[in-house]
Write a protein that holds these residues in place. Structure first.
Motif, mmCIF file in Angstrom:
data_model
loop_
_atom_site.group_PDB
_atom_site.id
_atom_site.type_symbol
_atom_site.label_atom_id
_atom_site.label_comp_id
_atom_site.label_asym_id
_atom_site.label_seq_id
_atom_site.Cartn_x
_atom_site.Cartn_y
_atom_site.Cartn_z
ATOM 1 N N ALA A 163 35.741 -17.472 7.483
ATOM 2 C CA ALA A 163 36.388 -18.399 8.412
ATOM 3 C C ALA A 163 36.605 -17.765 9.783
ATOM 4 C CB ALA A 163 37.721 -18.865 7.836
ATOM 5 N N SER A 164 36.211 -16.507 9.953
ATOM 6 C CA SER A 164 36.449 -15.818 11.229
ATOM 7 C C SER A 164 35.144 -15.513 11.959
ATOM 8 C CB SER A 164 37.222 -14.519 10.986
ATOM 9 O OG SER A 164 38.355 -14.763 10.208
ATOM 10 N N ILE A 165 34.055 -16.190 11.579
ATOM 11 C CA ILE A 165 32.786 -15.948 12.266
ATOM 12 C C ILE A 165 32.379 -17.180 13.071
ATOM 13 C CG2 ILE A 165 30.384 -15.234 11.964
ATOM 14 C CD1 ILE A 165 31.235 -13.918 9.307
ATOM 15 N N LEU A 166 31.827 -18.173 12.360
ATOM 16 C CA LEU A 166 31.332 -19.363 13.053
ATOM 17 C C LEU A 166 32.417 -20.086 13.872
ATOM 18 C CD1 LEU A 166 28.575 -20.572 13.352
ATOM 19 C CD2 LEU A 166 29.021 -22.059 11.383
ATOM 20 N N PRO A 167 33.631 -20.275 13.310
ATOM 21 C CA PRO A 167 34.652 -21.015 14.077
ATOM 22 C C PRO A 167 34.945 -20.377 15.435
ATOM 23 C CG PRO A 167 35.330 -20.802 11.797
ATOM 24 C CD PRO A 167 34.098 -19.958 11.945
ATOM 25 N N LEU A 168 34.920 -19.048 15.528
ATOM 26 C CA LEU A 168 35.213 -18.389 16.805
ATOM 27 C C LEU A 168 34.118 -18.680 17.812
ATOM 28 C CD1 LEU A 168 36.923 -16.774 14.631
ATOM 29 C CD2 LEU A 168 36.846 -14.884 16.266
ATOM 30 N N LEU B 134 41.788 -30.524 21.040
ATOM 31 C CA LEU B 134 41.611 -31.182 19.743
ATOM 32 C C LEU B 134 40.152 -31.091 19.309
ATOM 33 C CD1 LEU B 134 43.753 -34.406 20.177
ATOM 34 C CD2 LEU B 134 44.035 -32.722 18.382
ATOM 35 N N ILE B 135 39.235 -31.334 20.270
ATOM 36 C CA ILE B 135 37.810 -31.288 19.950
ATOM 37 C C ILE B 135 37.403 -29.853 19.620
ATOM 38 C CG2 ILE B 135 35.500 -31.702 20.885
ATOM 39 C CD1 ILE B 135 36.705 -34.012 22.502
ATOM 40 N N GLY B 136 37.890 -28.896 20.424
ATOM 41 C CA GLY B 136 37.535 -27.504 20.183
ATOM 42 C C GLY B 136 38.003 -27.027 18.810
ATOM 43 N N LEU B 137 39.285 -27.297 18.499
ATOM 44 C CA LEU B 137 39.811 -26.868 17.198
ATOM 45 C C LEU B 137 39.171 -27.673 16.072
ATOM 46 C CD1 LEU B 137 43.562 -26.425 18.117
ATOM 47 C CD2 LEU B 137 41.960 -24.621 17.501
ATOM 48 N N GLY B 138 38.906 -28.949 16.351
ATOM 49 C CA GLY B 138 38.267 -29.795 15.337
ATOM 50 C C GLY B 138 36.907 -29.241 14.957
ATOM 51 N N ASN B 139 36.088 -28.939 15.975
ATOM 52 C CA ASN B 139 34.760 -28.397 15.676
ATOM 53 C C ASN B 139 34.860 -27.028 15.015
ATOM 54 O OD1 ASN B 139 33.425 -30.618 16.610
ATOM 55 N ND2 ASN B 139 33.156 -29.806 18.690
ATOM 56 N N ALA B 140 35.846 -26.236 15.410
ATOM 57 C CA ALA B 140 36.026 -24.931 14.787
ATOM 58 C C ALA B 140 36.323 -25.096 13.294
ATOM 59 C CB ALA B 140 37.153 -24.161 15.479
ATOM 60 N N ASN B 141 37.178 -26.056 12.962
ATOM 61 C CA ASN B 141 37.492 -26.289 11.551
ATOM 62 C C ASN B 141 36.304 -26.836 10.787
ATOM 63 O OD1 ASN B 141 40.212 -25.734 10.437
ATOM 64 N ND2 ASN B 141 40.833 -26.709 12.353
ATOM 65 N N LEU B 142 35.582 -27.737 11.437
ATOM 66 C CA LEU B 142 34.375 -28.288 10.818
ATOM 67 C C LEU B 142 33.426 -27.142 10.463
ATOM 68 C CD1 LEU B 142 33.729 -31.222 10.296
ATOM 69 C CD2 LEU B 142 32.611 -31.327 12.520
ATOM 70 N N SER B 143 33.230 -26.225 11.421
ATOM 71 C CA SER B 143 32.303 -25.115 11.163
ATOM 72 C C SER B 143 32.900 -24.151 10.143
ATOM 73 C CB SER B 143 31.968 -24.396 12.470
ATOM 74 O OG SER B 143 33.116 -23.733 12.948
#
Lengths: 577, 577
Positions: free
Chosen positions: A56-61, A305-314
């Motif tokens: 969870a600390s690779i793609l989301p970042l 919201l979009i940034g964190l949303g996409n981070a969670n999605l990834s």
């Protein structure tokens, strides 16, 4: 323009230079060193295998670096979201089962989707429903629950539970079988980390290091604890002495994970996913705004919201757990000099390297070390004096905070938040449901009208002027009806009632209905209802309504005009203050 | 004093005389004649045996006469509460089963207890959460659903359902098997009742009757329809022609019924009981206030909760269904001259006599007659033009109304109300979450400060005055943070920011936290934050907070004082409007 709004990377990447890259790399190195133990620990807290935290600390970042608007927010697993994840998944599956892991993935995907949709619809204001007492309350209570939940790892016993009651009961039954070596290791790590936080920096400064270097060295204490205890566990074969280790983990980068499409599961996790997402968003925005302000930058909450949303999605799609912007790591990132979100992407590369090459070593990491890391980290979340401060400042806010804390402690974070939000809204509506209003009279010789209870003013027994000091809406509309009817009942002589409205910014449909009812009841009682000083926008609205076409009296531009037209000068009373 | 408050009968009974008794008796006779068919019909609508409606019209009326504060409210079964009762019980038990009847009794007891407790705790303001668009919406939609649900009785077919979709589907499948005689009887009654409502009074007046007598005669149409169709059914043996009759009913007064104590059942019915109680309360208070105002009387909403609560409690304990103050009957009661709640007690005696002596006749009453009575009665509830009026007046209110109507029609009254309330609150919070604020400058030569966008004012480039036009609370606290940070980012020269606060009536704990965050961020950005024109009560609160002790700037009594101290007169700009 619009592309730049939705892809904030376009705002900074074109001018990205060598100096910025150097600063970002330094910050990324320090954040990576912090992030490795934290991500392992928070995955464990969520009831997941430790390596999931690394995933969870690779793609989301990297994704956040493209879509996020904060220059220095450090995204990844955080304590509160992990606790909420564990609580959400507990009723659905056994810890360690494939269903449990699939549930965590789905939570990340769902909260990612929800945040992204909220961002596109510009619904960031919904996060405002989490009032400060509620946030402060559930964070303090979460910190207590999380710290309590880690005691089992320190003592090396089997215990479970997602609130203080469950954890306490479970610990009470098992604490007798504690493992001495584990306790020694865990307590030792805890003492070292507490010392590193409080006493190391002053010591290093005394030894001649620059304060900034001493500060950064202090931040590396958790990784030092991880390395030392891992080496101890490996060399002394502590596992055979009963010390529980993280154990074998898959080597290499995460693979694409598809979320479950079971509609029943989506429905079961919907509320949890929303709360995890919104809670994470509120924390991120608050940290992001604080750090941005220090450099006179701003962040865009809807784009966040979009940034964190996409981070969670990834995070979900790469087999991880819900992520958000962490407070302590973001501060370190900022202090270490990060200038752009590229620092986050570099940290992701660092974690990816760790995932590829360090996982054999991580197998020997004692769980007690991670538990000590978590306890020290969450101890900063606990702010019990806030209860006292809030009590002194405002009783209703204190009530909302207390309800949130108590329910989080004895039931769950979700119950605490929902109760706190409901109570905050209810108390606010209650406070505005009894708007201040005052019967006013004329200050003799002037055109001013003041409260009859506070000032020496002229009155006319057959005309009453009632000033309303709040916007009129559904929660206070009926209160106005009662106030007016009381006035009319108490003054049988009354012929004219003037509502003085300079402070009324809004009259909603419920209040309009109440005003119409008041008007009709006044007519039945033989009293004419007048309005004065109605604001322009409110008047525009009222123009075509039955209220104005059936109004028993008139609309006056000024209260003084109403006074001149309605009062019989020969019958004025003077009322002492 | 306090005894009189809780027992309003003590306010009027001691002075009760012969004149009042005569007026009350006349009104009670007319109300009894109306109440017999209505109570039978609404019990049927609730899915209960018709006689249960009579039971609910005896003891509750007497109890309300003791505890109620409205002089003229007529308590008993009403259409909307009966629909909600049917919807609440449908998932629990089969219509006609003993469990179903026990559920209705429990609903009455629970909503009675809830209202009484709310009254003792003075929680009447909670009813304000039902905004006008929500009430208007669910009453209109309930009227439509109720009318549709009665079509099966008019056509003499078996159909079921608690919303338009279910009823429509069910009717579609069964309408082919309609019973001709039933349809003739039902349609005939319907036409008669519609004529009685619209055309009878003018006709009677033309024939020489006094308007008041004509009006009262018009009101007796339902009982005429009941008597005539009962005689027809008896004489012509319509039951053998397939006309469904009310059937055998127990003779005599209701007996004491104890509610179920099954905790599972209480839990299942809790929300329904609360909504039935609160909806009934809102309607009663609205009717009660309207009628009281016509005679310059008032009612006490909190005591009304107790009055209606005890009435419902007694309705349940005497084997009835939930009751409340009905609109049409209360108006008739008022118009017929009722002066005290004793009129209600007399009507109860009338219903008790009917229960003892008329029940053999009621057995022959066709259900189609009652269905026609219901359809005509609820047609007055349906107010579709309200949708257009609300659309024109306010889009947010229209949204809440539409959501309530649609959900009530396609799902249930409860879903409609809950969605409507949530939407009303959400929209209100949204509206206040973006408070108006304006950068102000000095009107040259005066001490007045006005919006720079609307007036020609003096400005100082290093000092900005921001006027906040709303109380600050959790929903708008973060918006203020964003507004302020935008200002600071756009003006690199800025050194001082003054928040001008004359319109701020409240600063809650969330807003205080935001102000503290703004203050800290301003300090980080090198800007001093000042406050001016803070209201006395707000200032008292802020006195001991960190905001004031750490404030970067000062608190000024007047904005002009801030202007004099902060601005450098040589650098003033003049900005055109």
């Amino acid at each position: 323009m619009s592309l730049k709004r939705y892809l904030p990377i376009l705002q900074w990447a074109p001018g990205y230079g060598r100096d910025q890259a150097t600063s970002d790399l330094v910050a990324a190195t320090i954040v990576t060193v912090m992030l490795i133990p934290q991500s392992l620990a928070y995955a464990l807290l969520a009831g997941l295998p430790a390596y999931v935290g690394l995933y969870a600390s690779i793609l989301p970042l990297m994704v956040y670096a493209v879509f996020g608007t904060s220059r220095t927010l450090s995204v990844g697993p955080v304590a509160v979201a992990s606790l909420m994840t564990a609580a959400a998944l507990a009723p659905l599956a056994e810890v360690g089962s494939p269903e449990y892991l699939a549930g965590a993935v789905l939570l990340a995907v769902m909260s990612g989707l929800m945040l992204t949709v909220m961002g596109i619809l510009r619904l960031g204001f919904l996060a405002n429903f989490l009032s400060h007492p509620v946030i402060s309350g559930f964070i303090t209570a979460s910190g207590l629950v999380i710290a309590a939940s880690q005691l089992k790892h320190l003592f090396g016993v089997q215990a479970s539970g997602h609130n203080l009651l469950e954890i306490g009961r479970s610990l009470w039954l098992t604490i007798g079988q504690f493992n001495g070596v584990t306790l020694l290791l865990g307590a030792g790590t805890l003492v070292f980390l507490v010392f590193a936080r409080k006493g190391l920096k002053p010591l290093l400064v005394t030894l001649g290091l620059a304060p900034r270097v001493a500060d950064i060295l202090g931040r590396t204490a958790p990784i030092v604890a991880v390395v030392v205890t891992t080496l101890l566990a490996w060399q002394l074969d502590l596992e055979s002495a009963g010390v529980r280790l993280v154990g074998e983990v898959p080597r290499g980068l995460p693979e694409l994970t598809l979320p479950s499409l079971d509609p029943g599961l989506w429905q079961q996790l919907a509320v949890s996913a929303l709360l995890i997402g919104v809670v994470g968003f509120v924390e991120s925005v608050s940290v992001g705004q604080t750090l941005a302000a220090k450099r006179r930058q701003t962040i865009d909450p809807d784009q966040e919201l979009i940034g964190l949303g996409n981070a969670n999605l990834s995070a979900g799609l790469s087999g991880g757990l819900p992520v958000t912007g962490g407070f302590s790591r973001s501060v370190v990132n900022f202090d270490a000099g990060a200038e752009t979100p590229a620092a986050g992407a570099y940290a992701a590369v660092g974690i990816a390297l760790a995932t590829m090459f360090l996982t054999p070593a991580i197998a020997y990491l004692p769980q007690a070390t991670l538990a000590a890391t978590i306890i020290v980290a969450v101890s900063t979340l606990i702010d019990l004096p806030a209860l006292g401060r809030t009590w002194r400042y405002s009783r209703p806010d204190f009530g909302a905070m207390l309800a949130t804390i108590v329910l989080t402690l004895v039931h769950s974070v979700e119950a605490g938040i929902v109760a706190g939000v409901a109570l905050s809204i209810g108390l606010f509506l209650y406070r505005t449901s009894r708007p201040h209003s005052a019967v006013v009279g004329r200050v003799p010789g002037t055109e001013h009208f003041r409260n009859v209870l506070r000032h020496k003013v002229e009155l006319c027994p057959r005309v009453t002027f009632l000033r309303v000091d709040e916007s009129l809406y559904f929660a206070n509309a009926r209160f106005l009806e009662e106030t007016v009817m009381d006035l009319v009942t108490r003054q049988p002589e009354l012929q004219d009632l003037v509502l003085v409205c300079p402070a009324v910014n809004l009259v909603d449909a419920s209040a309009l209905e109440s005003l119409e009812a008041i008007n009709e009841r006044m007519k039945d009682a033989g009293v004419r209802l007048h309005l004065s000083e109605v604001k322009g926008p409110v008047m525009d609205r009222l123009q075509d309504t039955e209220l104005l076409s059936h109004l028993g009296g008139q609309v006056f531009l000024s209260t003084y005009e109403a006074w001149q037209r309605l009062t019989d000068r020969s019958r004025l009373d003077r009322q002492p203050a």
